[in-house]
Design an enzyme around this catalytic site. Structure first.
Site, PDB file in Angstrom:
ATOM      1  N   GLY A 198      52.426  90.806   9.705  1.00 55.96           N
ATOM      2  CA  GLY A 198      53.554  90.698   8.797  1.00 55.96           C
ATOM      3  C   GLY A 198      53.079  90.319   7.400  1.00 55.96           C
ATOM      4  O   GLY A 198      51.968  89.823   7.216  1.00 55.96           O
ATOM      5  N   CYS A 199      53.942  90.553   6.413  1.00 54.14           N
ATOM      6  CA  CYS A 199      53.549  90.300   5.029  1.00 54.14           C
ATOM      7  C   CYS A 199      53.411  88.798   4.767  1.00 54.14           C
ATOM      8  O   CYS A 199      52.383  88.345   4.246  1.00 54.14           O
ATOM      9  CB  CYS A 199      54.545  90.929   4.067  1.00 54.14           C
ATOM     10  SG  CYS A 199      56.272  90.501   4.359  1.00 54.14           S
ATOM     11  N   PHE A 200      54.428  88.009   5.125  1.00 52.79           N
ATOM     12  CA  PHE A 200      54.314  86.564   4.923  1.00 52.79           C
ATOM     13  C   PHE A 200      53.134  85.986   5.707  1.00 52.79           C
ATOM     14  O   PHE A 200      52.365  85.187   5.170  1.00 52.79           O
ATOM     15  CB  PHE A 200      55.617  85.848   5.317  1.00 52.79           C
ATOM     16  CG  PHE A 200      56.748  86.038   4.352  1.00 52.79           C
ATOM     17  CD1 PHE A 200      56.640  85.590   3.040  1.00 52.79           C
ATOM     18  CD2 PHE A 200      57.939  86.634   4.748  1.00 52.79           C
ATOM     19  CE1 PHE A 200      57.696  85.742   2.137  1.00 52.79           C
ATOM     20  CE2 PHE A 200      58.989  86.797   3.854  1.00 52.79           C
ATOM     21  CZ  PHE A 200      58.876  86.347   2.547  1.00 52.79           C
TER      22      PHE A 200
ATOM     23  N   THR B  39      50.339  87.335   6.532  1.00 52.73           N
ATOM     24  CA  THR B  39      49.064  87.654   5.888  1.00 52.73           C
ATOM     25  C   THR B  39      48.765  86.660   4.771  1.00 52.73           C
ATOM     26  O   THR B  39      47.669  86.083   4.698  1.00 52.73           O
ATOM     27  CB  THR B  39      49.087  89.093   5.336  1.00 52.73           C
ATOM     28  OG1 THR B  39      49.243  90.012   6.423  1.00 52.73           O
ATOM     29  CG2 THR B  39      47.808  89.422   4.576  1.00 52.73           C
TER      30      THR B  39
END
Lengths: 336, 336, 336, 336
Positions: free
Chosen positions: B143-145, B147
């Site tokens: 997921g972006c958060f 990472t």
């Protein structure tokens, strides 16, 4: 591999030159000058360029050992260093306004000071001067507004379809440079649209001089600052002299720009958008709508720091040295 | 040259995959699926990708003839197509949350539905799983958060210096996807900062599960939507268990990330900034300041669509096929 | 009708004082001082204030014939003029940090210079000091971050539910003042989130000193600059000492702020938003969510120039002169 | 105290009507209708309006017991409810386009459907129709672009100095309404400038019909969406028929708008800015520069939701009921 110097490397256009040249197969940056940041590593000023093993240096032009120098210096400053470089056999791409005009009087009138060192230069818009650029030693890299405006209007002027153009341009704030000013102060430009130099911007005579080589045309120009970081959206309004259709005009554009590596004529109903060219050397042109009064609207989008400055400068270097024209500047825009 | 398919190619992560793969020397996109845009040329949806000779197609996974498929599909949708692809011997990088958890119960609790097709997958964060990724058939792309948060906190957790972390993240609006909603409505997000899913975001357990492999740590997580298009700025606050110095912690980070192609530990006094990584696969980490209460602050910056999604997906593909890890994703951030 | 002077009237807080006082039934601005703009009409600097028949004047404090003076002067400058005004029997609301601390040592430590003129002042947060404000001659108007942070945390501290608070604040750029700097340069702050003074901001000890009167609490504080013109969104993270519910905490807040003219406790599930308080003197408080680790999140929204500065200054003036507390500052926020 | 109803109160113009009427001494809102939010308190939709003791109601026009009704309904919807209200003796200010045209054919051509209920209405631009507005039962409240464009061009048209005008307008996104769409999606409009309805916007014939009452003029109009929440900046380009000076034109404007409560003609060298009128009912007009080609540039700034919609609607109500014209709408703009 040619050796390249950048004079005035700490500004935004300097940063963009470094960003592109980082990946260039045939050119290597050997010097990046800055008086203010002498001895400072590049990444302290350009925080995205972390892996460049180079420091700013306070060098005189004569101290740069390079095949080509980009002079990313202010108007009035370039004319003091370019002649010396040319004399020494260094090729120059000048990003200032100092060598853009054929008529020195026009330059002096609009820039407000004497030109001390006029030289023959080729106006570096490849879409009109590709052959001359290849043979040139000194390139006057076009202004950002002129790049967007000329590319938007050129085919219709060349076709003699209009004799007056009103260019209403909207520029991102990076066009005002790296130095904080009232105009670039966030609370002043956010949530605002600010016309400026409404009838007195120095890019007007540049647009006019270049377009007039293709057709007799009067240009009226008004730039606006918009809350955007990068990009110029140009809306050109002209009254058609003949009753032609939108499709007819689009065909003229398709033909005019056929094969151009960095110009894209959009489909009917598509509107150029800044994000499509953000960070890239492309110019998107579209619209072609004609209203009841015979007014045609042409719209172009460029990144002011790339096709409007450093990307085009590298395109010119590529042409001058017979490198592939798109080398290191082929990436597309960053959308969204 | 491998053949690559993209399932769900019309969204932002699909667009980014296409943007990078356009310049990949070893991979070619053979199919970009979309139900909604079946038969439509790519550039009508991704206006910056004008020279890709490809149309969206409404294909079933089994109809894609590819060596690797990126599933840029929503949570819950991936699990319906990934098993079939894997069975056919196609490698998969899945960009949804469906295969990110080792513990299926955690997935079901936080995503709110039954997991119908659990499979063994490797969590595709190369900085912790590079060796496993190289051998994997199925990658769960992070997921972006997570990472941004994991990269910011990993060394300090591995060093057992903290046992509680408060992650206060600020995300650009592109993270909410291509579909207009109230949250992404310009007048709602401009000039605003909006905390959301304040204690209930599904990326919290993902951050926690991965960090816990390195140290016993409790993660509290609150994301905010900020008026930014791309980027996640993560501010991680932790109370140190030992009285160590800022420099000591920075050294731990320097050592931990030494040689990592896409992580840059900034100098003391530098603060990560979104423009430095905009459009790029880099993660910048910095700060390390410690206050009177023993709280240390760690800050990371990534582009949510690149290192937080599609760039990392390609990094994973490069590893899986033993291509150079940075192939096609080596460009730096777009600053300013 | 009282006579009011504004020292340092050309900045943003000066402009806001003028905006509100324009409509005040009981106060009239008799002097607006500025060294730089001496003799210039107000609207040349504050372009929205076109119908104020007043010019900036370069006056010494002693030359101002007023019942009350707002000193909208920088830290360190106020202490040089406030004592003289007080001695002459003029009431003062000081918008700098010079009189905010009870403990002069703390001031000197965090502001980095000697306090030459300590005086007794009342900290002008009406929600905690209303009675004292009414009797005061000198008001230390609270800082912008402290106003948002204290109002967000006060009830939970007073109830002894927490002993540590991490305040992660997000401020609009107008908080940096009217003068262009690198931090306020549009290309630097647009599309970015910038933590600054990460563990060293001078508002931290102010928040802590005031909260500690209500409960023993340690405050850790990190401010961020966000691409917003006005507003501070404060996210306060604390670990609860007792196992209480979200509803229980909300009730505490409802009770604590009952009857407060400018504080609104939002319903459960509502998140404070900057546009709801934009341009207004209101503080919205909400959230109250508690996660698995016992962390509670409290969120407040204020306009940094209004409740965080000039609006609160007028609220204090209204109290000092027994005018209706909301006189001239009762307008609601500008949404969207 | 008159009783006022708002039909369609959940949109942005509804919210602005409620914001202003909250402080009106002579008018009280008795009904705010909404089909979607029936029974919901106002502040759940308009989060800044917390102390209004009113709920949305799903009422038919005939069920509203009011002296005046604002119909903040879409084009085509107003014509279905306005006649009934008028018949019952209720005064109406209609914010849609349904009653703005004298020539129903023009309406039907540009709006694309049959007008089922033409009625005599007064075009509610007080600067041209004050006397008629005072006697009217039905006011067609002007469009947002027409308000900015007409006020910018009216004096020069009335003076017969031009016969063609190109209006290049830049509008904030709130003009697109409260409903999320592709056009208002943050990643689409942030960092972009989007021309739309380039030669086909329905506000063009409205501008033209109204200006033609003052002089024979052709209007060409192109609107742009800019990354701004509120405000319309209009740049009007015209070629002068006579060789007059900039000062001469400014004098014409000064005289034309003398005494107008909400129009301010700026000093020479001042450029109208959106923040100066943000949230206010003012229109600022300036520029008057003339270039070498005889093109004059006129610039106006309004808040599209206030002078361009709800503020002007209340100004009309004030005139209809002989209240002070500025009652409840006298606040100045929110700068910065």
């Amino acid at each position: 591999m040619i050796k390249v110097g950048i004079v005035g490397a700490s500004g935004y256009t300097g940063g963009e030159l470094l960003r592109f040249l980082k990946n260039h197969s045939n050119a290597e940056v050997v010097a990046a000058t800055s008086r203010k940041f002498d001895g400072i590593p590049i990444h302290k000023v350009h925080p995205h360029l972390r892996d460049i093993d180079l420091k700013f240096e306070n060098l005189k032009p004569s101290e740069i050992d390079a095949d080509l120098v980009f002079t990313a210096t202010p108007h009035g400053a370039s004319m003091k260093i370019v002649p010396e470089l040319i004399e020494e056999g260094v090729k120059v791409v000048d990003l200032s306004g100092d060598y853009r005009f054929e008529d020195t009087d026009v330059y002096e009138k609009w820039y407000g000071f004497k030109h001390t060192n006029p030289l023959d230069a080729v106006y570096g818009l490849p879409e009109i001067n590709r052959a001359e650029i290849k043979k040139a030693d000194l390139i006057a890299n076009p202004g950002c507004f002129p790049t967007g405006a000329i590319l938007a209007c050129l085919p219709i002027v060349a076709e003699k379809l209009v004799d007056t153009i009103i260019v209403d341009s909207k520029s991102g704030v990076s066009g005002a440079g790296v130095k904080p000013t009232e105009a670039s102060h966030y609370p002043n430009c956010s949530d605002n649209v600010a016309p400026y130099a409404v009838t007195s911007h120095r890019h007007m005579p540049e647009i006019q001089e270049k377009l007039r080589k293709f057709g007799d045309v009067k240009v009226s120009f008004t730039p606006h600052l918009v809350p955007v970081t990068r990009g110029i959206l140009t809306t050109a309004h002209s009254f058609l002299k003949e009753d032609v259709s939108s499709d007819y005009v689009k065909e003229i554009y398709d033909k005019f720009y056929e094969g151009e590596p960095f110009v894209r004529v959009l489909d009917t109903s598509e509107i150029p958008r800044l994000s499509s060219v953000r960070g890239s050397n492309y110019c998107h042109i579209g619209c072609f709508d004609i209203d009841e009064n015979g007014r045609i609207v042409l719209v172009s989008a460029i990144d002011n720091l790339v096709k409007g400055a450093s990307g085009q400068a590298i395109q010119n270097m590529n042409l001058m040295f017979r490198f592939p024209e798109t080398e290191s500047i082929e990436t597309v825009g960053l959308h969204p």
